[in-house]
Design a protein around this motif. Structure first.
Motif, mmCIF file in Angstrom:
data_model
loop_
_atom_site.group_PDB
_atom_site.id
_atom_site.type_symbol
_atom_site.label_atom_id
_atom_site.label_comp_id
_atom_site.label_asym_id
_atom_site.label_seq_id
_atom_site.Cartn_x
_atom_site.Cartn_y
_atom_site.Cartn_z
ATOM 1 N N MET A 105 -3.990 -9.183 0.483
ATOM 2 C CA MET A 105 -2.652 -8.958 1.023
ATOM 3 C C MET A 105 -2.208 -7.509 0.838
ATOM 4 N N VAL A 106 -2.524 -6.927 -0.311
ATOM 5 C CA VAL A 106 -2.163 -5.522 -0.545
ATOM 6 C C VAL A 106 -2.890 -4.618 0.445
ATOM 7 N N PHE A 107 -4.164 -4.885 0.669
ATOM 8 C CA PHE A 107 -4.915 -4.043 1.604
ATOM 9 C C PHE A 107 -4.332 -4.145 3.010
ATOM 10 N N TRP A 108 -3.815 -5.293 3.359
ATOM 11 C CA TRP A 108 -3.266 -5.496 4.691
ATOM 12 C C TRP A 108 -1.855 -4.923 4.825
ATOM 13 N N ILE A 109 -0.989 -5.158 3.820
ATOM 14 C CA ILE A 109 0.432 -4.910 3.976
ATOM 15 C C ILE A 109 0.916 -3.606 3.336
ATOM 16 N N ALA A 110 0.195 -3.055 2.388
ATOM 17 C CA ALA A 110 0.681 -1.855 1.687
ATOM 18 C C ALA A 110 1.004 -0.750 2.690
ATOM 19 N N PRO A 111 1.947 0.119 2.346
ATOM 20 C CA PRO A 111 2.351 1.186 3.276
ATOM 21 C C PRO A 111 1.184 2.099 3.641
ATOM 22 N N ARG A 112 1.290 2.647 4.834
ATOM 23 C CA ARG A 112 0.254 3.560 5.330
ATOM 24 C C ARG A 112 0.917 4.909 5.572
ATOM 25 N N PHE A 113 0.919 5.746 4.519
ATOM 26 C CA PHE A 113 1.580 7.044 4.602
ATOM 27 C C PHE A 113 0.769 8.060 5.382
ATOM 28 N N SER A 114 -0.530 7.990 5.281
ATOM 29 C CA SER A 114 -1.398 8.991 5.900
ATOM 30 C C SER A 114 -1.826 8.519 7.288
#
Length: 132
Positions: free
Chosen positions: A61-70
């Protein structure tokens, strides 16, 4: 959903079924003592339930939902995350092998691999959680 998240979540559901099955057998054995040696599988139940089901579900879930800043690598270092998946599952299987095979030292080796897997996942996704 990214492919790695799919693999993490599918693996976690497989471990959930295995953990609940072993837990159900232990619970039935507690009510009607039909096989006293079944209690040797308690560490297997704990391993499948916590590291197999809960940790992998959280990582997927973290890999899917965590923010994508870059914008250049929105999912962080995916090679480290794939290594984390492999290390974590190898560690779970090694730790489970001690309960099934009655071998010694497998839990320690499994825990080391699990720790390396968690560290690789954290290193691969740290920039997504704490931007520079």
């Amino acid at each position: 959903m990214p492919r790695l998240s799919v693999y993490f979540i599918r693996a976690s559901l497989i471990y959930a079924v295995l953990g609940f099955t072993v837990g159900g057998l232990l619970l039935a054995n507690k009510g009607i003592m039909y096989l006293p040696a079944l209690w040797n599988l308690l560490p297997l139940h704990i391993e499948f339930a916590f590291m197999g089901w809960m940790a992998q579900l959280a990582m997927g879930m973290v890999f899917w939902i965590a923010p994508r800043f870059s914008s250049d690598s929105p999912r962080g270092n995916e090679k480290l995350s794939w290594a984390a998946f492999m290390l974590l599952n190898s560690g779970i299987l090694l730790a489970a092998g001690q309960s099934l095979l009655a071998a010694t030292g497998l839990v320690f080796a499994g825990r080391i691999l699990e720790l390396l897997g968690l560290a690789a996942f954290a290193a691969g996704n740290w920039k997504r959680i704490k931007p520079l």
